[in-house]
Design a protein around this motif. Sequence first.
Motif, PDB file in Angstrom:
ATOM      1  N   ILE A  87       0.663  -1.396  -0.110  1.00  0.00           N
ATOM      2  CA  ILE A  87      -0.089   0.070  -0.114  1.00  0.00           C
ATOM      3  C   ILE A  87       0.997   1.266   0.125  1.00  0.00           C
ATOM      4  O   ILE A  87       0.620   2.335  -0.597  1.00  0.00           O
ATOM      5  CB  ILE A  87      -0.855  -0.035   1.174  1.00  0.00           C
ATOM      6  N   ASP A  88       2.049   1.250   0.843  1.00  0.00           N
ATOM      7  CA  ASP A  88       2.834   2.353   0.826  1.00  0.00           C
ATOM      8  C   ASP A  88       4.074   1.895   1.114  1.00  0.00           C
ATOM      9  O   ASP A  88       4.287   0.893   1.871  1.00  0.00           O
ATOM     10  CB  ASP A  88       2.333   3.281   1.827  1.00  0.00           C
ATOM     11  N   ILE A  89       5.225   2.782   0.701  1.00  0.00           N
ATOM     12  CA  ILE A  89       6.609   2.661   1.053  1.00  0.00           C
ATOM     13  C   ILE A  89       7.177   4.098   1.610  1.00  0.00           C
ATOM     14  O   ILE A  89       7.115   4.954   0.845  1.00  0.00           O
ATOM     15  CB  ILE A  89       7.575   1.956   0.143  1.00  0.00           C
ATOM     16  N   ILE A 170       4.807   0.591  -4.823  1.00  0.00           N
ATOM     17  CA  ILE A 170       3.510   0.960  -4.239  1.00  0.00           C
ATOM     18  C   ILE A 170       2.507   0.660  -5.111  1.00  0.00           C
ATOM     19  O   ILE A 170       2.478   0.986  -6.226  1.00  0.00           O
ATOM     20  CB  ILE A 170       3.688   2.421  -3.911  1.00  0.00           C
ATOM     21  N   GLY A 171       1.277  -0.057  -4.601  1.00  0.00           N
ATOM     22  CA  GLY A 171       0.379  -0.402  -5.349  1.00  0.00           C
ATOM     23  C   GLY A 171       0.208  -1.573  -5.955  1.00  0.00           C
ATOM     24  O   GLY A 171      -0.638  -2.042  -6.658  1.00  0.00           O
ATOM     25  N   SER A 172       1.320  -2.422  -5.838  1.00  0.00           N
ATOM     26  CA  SER A 172       1.598  -3.719  -6.686  1.00  0.00           C
ATOM     27  C   SER A 172       0.997  -4.801  -5.523  1.00  0.00           C
ATOM     28  O   SER A 172       1.015  -4.573  -4.289  1.00  0.00           O
ATOM     29  CB  SER A 172       2.870  -4.045  -7.062  1.00  0.00           C
ATOM     30  N   VAL A 210       6.935   0.112   5.624  1.00  0.00           N
ATOM     31  CA  VAL A 210       6.151  -0.431   4.532  1.00  0.00           C
ATOM     32  C   VAL A 210       4.717  -0.831   5.084  1.00  0.00           C
ATOM     33  O   VAL A 210       4.663  -1.165   6.360  1.00  0.00           O
ATOM     34  CB  VAL A 210       6.631  -1.715   3.767  1.00  0.00           C
ATOM     35  N   LEU A 211       3.710  -0.242   4.352  1.00  0.00           N
ATOM     36  CA  LEU A 211       2.244  -0.618   4.855  1.00  0.00           C
ATOM     37  C   LEU A 211       1.954  -1.838   3.787  1.00  0.00           C
ATOM     38  O   LEU A 211       1.814  -1.514   2.621  1.00  0.00           O
ATOM     39  CB  LEU A 211       1.511   0.323   4.661  1.00  0.00           C
ATOM     40  N   PHE A 224       6.004 -19.976  -9.812  1.00  0.00           N
ATOM     41  CA  PHE A 224       6.956 -18.762  -9.212  1.00  0.00           C
ATOM     42  C   PHE A 224       5.855 -17.861  -8.955  1.00  0.00           C
ATOM     43  O   PHE A 224       4.999 -17.831  -9.413  1.00  0.00           O
ATOM     44  CB  PHE A 224       7.908 -18.061 -10.470  1.00  0.00           C
ATOM     45  N   PRO A 225       6.572 -16.893  -8.176  1.00  0.00           N
ATOM     46  CA  PRO A 225       5.666 -15.763  -7.866  1.00  0.00           C
ATOM     47  C   PRO A 225       5.043 -14.873  -9.195  1.00  0.00           C
ATOM     48  O   PRO A 225       5.720 -14.991 -10.006  1.00  0.00           O
ATOM     49  CB  PRO A 225       6.449 -14.699  -7.001  1.00  0.00           C
ATOM     50  N   VAL A 226       3.958 -14.142  -8.949  1.00  0.00           N
ATOM     51  CA  VAL A 226       3.536 -13.376  -9.892  1.00  0.00           C
ATOM     52  C   VAL A 226       3.229 -11.854  -9.380  1.00  0.00           C
ATOM     53  O   VAL A 226       2.872 -11.914  -8.136  1.00  0.00           O
ATOM     54  CB  VAL A 226       2.065 -14.049 -10.422  1.00  0.00           C
ATOM     55  N   THR A 227       3.413 -10.953 -10.144  1.00  0.00           N
ATOM     56  CA  THR A 227       3.204  -9.325  -9.493  1.00  0.00           C
ATOM     57  C   THR A 227       1.929  -9.056 -10.397  1.00  0.00           C
ATOM     58  O   THR A 227       1.982  -9.127 -11.676  1.00  0.00           O
ATOM     59  CB  THR A 227       4.650  -8.683  -9.571  1.00  0.00           C
ATOM     60  N   GLU A 228       1.010  -8.240  -9.944  1.00  0.00           N
ATOM     61  CA  GLU A 228       0.338  -7.245 -10.564  1.00  0.00           C
ATOM     62  C   GLU A 228       0.181  -6.085 -10.125  1.00  0.00           C
ATOM     63  O   GLU A 228       0.412  -5.536  -8.968  1.00  0.00           O
ATOM     64  CB  GLU A 228      -1.300  -7.989  -9.870  1.00  0.00           C
TER      65      GLU A 228
END
Length: 310
Positions: A87-89, A170-172, A210-211, A224-228
């Motif tokens: 959510i935030d860094i 942020i946002g991912s 980090v939130l 494997f991991p996936v990022t959106e």
Amino acid sequence: MTTMYPTAKHYLTRDHHTQSFGSEFSPALRVAAGEQIHVQTWDCYKGQVLVDADLTKVIDDAQVNPATGPIYVEGAEPGDTLAVTIIDIKTEARGAARFAAGEGQLHQKAKGPYGTFFDVANGVIKMNEKVSFPISPMLGVIGVAPASGSILTMPAGKHGGNLDNNMNKIGSTIYLPVKHSGALLGIGDMHASMGDGEICGTGVEIGGDVLIEVNVIKSITTDFPVTETADSWITHGVAVDDIQEAMTLACEEAAGLLVNHWGFTYEDAFIFLSVACDLGIAQNVHPCEGTVIAKVRVPKISACPKPFKI
């Protein structure tokens, strides 16, 4: 709840950290799916690089890449996917980058050891009097425990780990395949900015806060991991010192999701990946030994709007 992040139900300081993702570790924190957590992280050096002399000294590699955690997420079981939304860094005010002699893509021309500090303020990173650029904070390390045993935080793998994907920002949302009850999440290796490839071996290494929000997707998993992100989803491929193999794995992961979740034939997935998607490198610090990471960015369109059809 903390003053910095009032919506966080939990706060975990960087005093709770490990140097590996381990199935045998006791959780530093237990949370429920849907809850937000304020996590404090070290820089990748765990505070070993503070003054000019530290930029070129030999550091203790055993202390590198501490991951704050482990965080036990209720309801996460093997065969599930842990969804971690950043959510935030908020970074600290000063970061560092450095390289050792013989390390990185330009090691034959750049004389190491060498390093520099960066001032970070008001959304801008200042490298020196001439060079400033926008902040783009991200997490290099995000991972979960393997089914048994432990994996150091330095390499990447199917558990996540040191993925060094600058889209983990942020946002991912990062989707991690769960192999152990509770997942046992750990995060760290914050960067104020890191380029694709991380070619000298570091980004702007920095500590901060980090939130995150954690959720569990039941009975769906990936290799494997996936990022959106807001406009794309991104697969990863990891290999040991073989970027071509990593690229192949990232492509296979993307094709598999298109076929298994969105009804593509393998042939159409192959063509779509070629004409509309981006194959790239997350990390390739050559000739430094270790894992290399490739990524495939798939745009969100109506035919494949998310990595999973759920």
